[in-house]
Design an enzyme around this catalytic site. Structure first.
Site, mmCIF file in Angstrom:
data_model
loop_
_atom_site.group_PDB
_atom_site.id
_atom_site.type_symbol
_atom_site.label_atom_id
_atom_site.label_comp_id
_atom_site.label_asym_id
_atom_site.label_seq_id
_atom_site.Cartn_x
_atom_site.Cartn_y
_atom_site.Cartn_z
ATOM 1 N N TYR A 143 -11.176 4.942 -15.674
ATOM 2 C CA TYR A 143 -11.231 4.034 -14.996
ATOM 3 C C TYR A 143 -11.644 3.044 -15.406
ATOM 4 C CZ TYR A 143 -13.587 1.111 -10.396
ATOM 5 O OH TYR A 143 -12.919 0.828 -9.854
ATOM 6 N N ASP A 183 0.713 -1.384 0.311
ATOM 7 C CA ASP A 183 0.192 -0.151 -0.116
ATOM 8 C C ASP A 183 0.978 1.304 0.673
ATOM 9 O OD1 ASP A 183 -3.133 0.549 1.129
ATOM 10 O OD2 ASP A 183 -2.000 2.345 1.259
ATOM 11 N N LYS A 198 -10.692 -0.593 -15.931
ATOM 12 C CA LYS A 198 -10.745 -2.005 -15.209
ATOM 13 C C LYS A 198 -11.476 -2.972 -17.214
ATOM 14 C CE LYS A 198 -10.640 -1.260 -11.113
ATOM 15 N NZ LYS A 198 -9.302 -1.842 -10.781
ATOM 16 N N SER A 209 -13.566 -4.452 -12.586
ATOM 17 C CA SER A 209 -14.407 -3.451 -12.580
ATOM 18 C C SER A 209 -15.758 -4.142 -13.015
ATOM 19 C CB SER A 209 -14.303 -2.071 -11.774
ATOM 20 O OG SER A 209 -15.671 -1.253 -11.943
#
Length: 367
Positions: free
Chosen positions: A177, A59, A181, A164
């Site tokens: 995005y 992370d 994806k 997604s």
């Protein structure tokens, strides 16, 4: 920490009846989860640890990493590493850290992601590049490093790429995005074919509307709109995404590779929405348009409506527009009432979400 086994511990089941962990299922396995400091990544890591795996979290937020490692049980079962997944060298160091800490890698979850939402008109090149870099290049970096290591280990492995539902249907304001994806899906299938002979399996998941801190911050009308599109009638829980990751990471999915699993409660399973008819009026939802459930319109036509008790009398079903109508507009028969009591009229003043003909905006009823 003593590893649990099916013989001395029960399978973990959540409040919804879903399995979130199977003790002993991943005993002796080592997993890397990027974006694992919080949210979905942490839920995935928890499920893997509770099923017997050792986990390395990656992370960008060091505080989140430390808290997550502690929550998972400490250094005996988990460790963390600050890592920018868009940097190949950083991902290589992450793999080295996992190998040093636990002796190899059997499972790799490409989960790290960011959002930089804006319409195509307002989105900057930097916003586009940032999202593509983290999601698409970051996944490619993870695949490149993980497959190389798994081939050297010669014991196979499982890689899970987090796409997604946006990559399937597209989200307004998320061209970056949605593109990233969608790209992850193609990448998953391509690389799965390259490394299958080494028993390295690569699969993707496509979560839909999931209860997270980000979705909780959405305005209620936006939440209601999304829930109306979900046949199960509720958002998903992070643990329900994690359970699918657990399945794909384990031998339970030993004959699956190159697949894409939607975790969406049935959202977007319809291939076509009801078509508008002559005389219907386009209404922009941001300015008082209908907000009641879209599944009130069924049978492929606004004429086929299934009324529900929770819908006020006199309201018409909300029909998603198709064809000549903007995807952000809705059509209701002229003369019927909207939820706020105002009658829809053929003289509705349309904005940029209006009905369209020949590519130009018109102030007119749908045809």
């Amino acid at each position: 920490m003593t590893e649990s086994t099916p013989a001395n511990s029960d399978i973990t089941i959540n409040e919804l009846g879903g399995v979130t962990a199977i003790p002993g299922l991943l005993s002796g396995k080592v997993a890397v989860v990027t974006g694992g400091g919080q949210g979905l990544g942490l839920a995935m890591a928890r499920s893997l640890v509770d099923s017997g795996a050792k986990v390395v979290l990656a992370d960008m937020n060091e505080e989140s990493l430390q808290a997550a490692v502690t929550e998972l049980g400490g250094d005996g079962v988990a460790t963390g590493a600050v890592c920018n997944v868009s940097d190949l060298e950083a991902v290589e160091k992450l793999a080295e850290a996992a190998t040093t800490a636990f002796g190899g890698i059997d499972i790799w979850v490409n989960n790290a992601g960011i959002t930089r939402d804006a319409t195509i008109r307002k989105m900057t090149e930097q916003q586009f590049d940032d999202v593509i870099s983290v999601h698409l290049r970051g996944t490619w970096n993870g695949l490149k490093v993980a497959t190389a290591l798994m081939r050297e280990q010669d014991r196979g492995g499982s890689i899970i790429n987090v796409s997604s539902i946006s990559g399937k249907v597209g989200n307004p304001g998320q061209s970056n995005y949605s593109a990233a994806k969608a790209g992850i899906v193609g990448m998953t299938k391509a690389v799965a074919k390259e490394v299958a002979f080494k028993n390295i399996r690569i699969n993707a998941i496509q979560p839909g509307f999931i209860n997270t801190a980000m979705t909780a911050a959405m305005p209620q009308h936006a939440i209601d709109s999304k829930l109306a599109e979900i046949p199960l009638g509720r958002p998903g829980e992070p643990e329900e995404v994690a359970s699918v990751v657990l399945f794909l990471a384990s031998g339970l999915s030993s004959y699956l590779t190159g697949t894409v699993t939607e975790i969406s409660g049935g959202r977007n399973i319809c291939s076509r929405s009801p078509s508008p008819r002559r005389g219907d009026v386009c209404v922009e939802p941001r300015r008082g348009g209908p907000t009641f459930p879209s599944h009130l319109c069924r049978g492929g036509s606004p004429d086929h409506r299934e009324k529900r008790p929770d819908v006020p009398a006199g309201t018409s079903g909300r029909c998603r527009s198709v064809g000549s109508v903007s995807h952000l507009a809705f059509c209701v028969p002229a003369g019927t009432f909207q939820p706020d009591g105002r009658a829809a009229s053929a003289r509705v003043s349309f904005s940029r979400f209006a009905c369209r003909a020949g590519g130009r905006r018109r102030r007119r009823p749908c045809r």
